[in-house]
Design a protein around this motif. Structure first.
Motif, short mmCIF file in Angstrom:
data_model
loop_
_atom_site.label_atom_id
_atom_site.label_comp_id
_atom_site.label_asym_id
_atom_site.label_seq_id
_atom_site.Cartn_x
_atom_site.Cartn_y
_atom_site.Cartn_z
N UNK A 67 9.06 38.23 20.66
CA UNK A 67 10.12 39.30 20.61
C UNK A 67 11.11 39.12 19.84
N UNK A 68 11.80 40.28 19.11
CA UNK A 68 12.75 40.04 18.38
C UNK A 68 14.04 41.01 19.17
N UNK A 69 15.27 40.39 19.12
CA UNK A 69 16.33 41.13 19.96
C UNK A 69 17.48 41.18 19.16
N UNK A 309 10.72 26.24 22.95
CA UNK A 309 12.38 26.21 23.16
C UNK A 309 12.80 25.90 21.46
N UNK A 310 12.17 24.90 21.21
CA UNK A 310 12.48 24.44 19.69
C UNK A 310 12.29 25.35 18.81
N UNK A 311 11.09 26.16 18.79
CA UNK A 311 10.80 27.25 17.83
C UNK A 311 11.79 28.43 17.88
N UNK A 314 14.94 27.60 16.27
CA UNK A 314 14.87 27.11 14.71
C UNK A 314 14.80 28.45 14.11
N UNK A 315 14.18 29.68 14.69
CA UNK A 315 14.05 31.01 14.38
C UNK A 315 15.15 31.82 14.59
N UNK A 316 15.90 31.70 15.61
CA UNK A 316 17.10 32.19 16.01
C UNK A 316 18.07 31.94 15.23
N UNK A 317 18.31 30.51 14.59
CA UNK A 317 19.15 29.97 13.76
C UNK A 317 19.01 30.79 12.26
N UNK A 325 15.17 35.33 18.78
CA UNK A 325 13.92 35.70 19.19
C UNK A 325 13.56 34.98 20.31
N UNK A 326 12.66 35.47 21.01
CA UNK A 326 12.33 34.92 22.36
C UNK A 326 10.57 35.14 22.60
#
Length: 389
Positions: A67-69, A309-311, A314-317, A325-326
């Motif tokens: 999900x994208x927030x 959590x690592x992914x 990385x994507x939220x960065x 994203x979660x």
């Protein structure tokens, strides 16, 4: 006088070489084995336990809803560039599988930046590279120099995320490199079992005579015996003084099952707690699963969640704050039908969810009246012990 009958009808020595060579022979693998080369990432995947762990996490990351927030607690459709971060048309799930593959096997994920967002200075396209083709070394000033497939790449074009970092090291530690001995032992045992049955590493039986015979007589007796039994199920009749003894070996010994079981368990432990229990390897202490939901929770808690959590980080960065994203972890926690419907009833009764939200969880079409919270049921009237109100 006795002689051996090999599987491929070749003359064998009376006492074959021991199955486990001494430590002085080629690092313990013996001259009959090709050395186990783990310099290529795919080589370690020949060990089923290694493949199972990596494929489990990568598949969960690939298939779990992400999900994208743009704002907290406000999920929205994924931005187009993030939905296909690799820019190859395979989509983000395919990119996530590659990410986990590199991270779990080599401790590093490296990609080439294809495009950037000039406003926030973060990549909008990252083409992941095979970890075995990426090399880096620092110069005298500590500036890293990268090559991909033998070609130099500018540092600002490289996107690098690491797992298992160590002080003073640019690259994360490689689990396969650190545990090469354990993985190689398992592959060597598997290879020996394969060769044992394919190439006939042991004679099938002994045909012996009480009389002294020369090599020509032994060859004649062997040929006659093989002609009598080859391709037939009829019993063989031996003359006076001849005796046939079949050589048998336990399957567990021929394939080194205990060795393979031990190394499989150790391989699972390389990637974190919980994997060995999830795949059913004996570890001295195992998780017990009372139901499907508990098993899914154990899988998520002890094995997969650290990688998710690592992914997410990385994507939220790649996104401007507070965007993030979660993973929707509830998609992994499966419950039986009765338990799931009881949970829906509690959520509706306490107005945690609406009817349409529940129907969406069950992949049912919404109803016109289902967007409003369900009114709680009236409290039952209290009745006195004497029958009055």
């Amino acid at each position: 006088m006795s002689f051996l009958l090999g599987r491929e009808q070749r003359v064998a020595a009376m006492f074959p070489s021991p199955p486990i060579p001494p430590n002085s022979q080629a690092g313990g693998l013996g001259s009959n084995y090709s050395r186990i080369d783990l310099s290529q990432t795919e080589a370690s995947l020949q060990k089923v336990a290694v493949w199972s762990c990596v494929n489990l996490v990568a598949t969960v990351a690939e298939t779990m809803p992400l999900d994208y927030f743009p704002r907290s607690r406000d999920p929205q459709p994924m931005p187009p560039w993030l939905a296909d971060l690799g820019g190859d048309g395979h989509g983000l799930p395919d990119w996530l599988y590659q990410y986990v593959y590199s991270a779990m096997l080599r401790g590093n994920t490296v990609g080439l930046i294809g495009s950037m967002d000039s406003r926030r200075g973060t990549p909008t396209q990252i083409v992941l590279q095979h970890p075995d083709l990426v090399h880096v070394w620092p110069d005298q000033d500590g500036v890293p120099h990268w090559t991909v497939n033998g070609k130099a790449v500018e540092t600002d074009k490289v996107w690098h995320r690491r797992v298992h970092p160590a002080p003073g090291r640019l690259m994360g530690l490689s689990p396969i490199g650190l545990q090469a001995t354990t993985i190689s032992t398992g592959l060597a045992a598997m290879q020996f079992g394969y060769q044992w049955f394919k190439e006939g590493a042991h004679p099938s039986g002994i045909l012996s005579s009480e009389k002294d015979i020369d090599q020509k007589q032994a060859r004649t007796a062997k040929e006659r015996f093989m002609a009598a039994v080859h391709g037939r199920r009829e019993p063989a009749v031996l003359g006076n003084g001849w005796k046939y003894q079949q050589i048998q070996i336990a399957p567990a010994e021929s394939q080194f099952l205990e060795t393979q079981q031990f190394t499989a368990t150790e391989c699972c432990r390389i990637f974190g707690p919980g994997f060995a229990e999830i795949f059913g390897y004996e570890t001295g202490g195992s998780l017990t699963y009372s139901n499907i939901e508990q098993r899914s929770l154990d899988l998520l808690t002890y094995a997969v969640d650290p990688w998710l959590v690592r992914i997410e980080r990385a994507l939220s960065g790649l996104l401007p704050r507070p965007q993030s994203v979660r993973f929707n972890r509830s998609a992994l926690v499966r419950t039986d039908l009765l338990t799931r419907f009881k949970a829906h009833a509690i959520a509706l009764q306490n107005q945690f969810e609406t009817v349409n939200q529940v129907r969406d969880h069950e992949d049912w079409a919404p109803v016109e009246w289902g967007d409003k919270p369900t009114a709680p049921p009236p409290s039952p009237a209290k009745v006195s012990p004497l029958g009055g109100h």
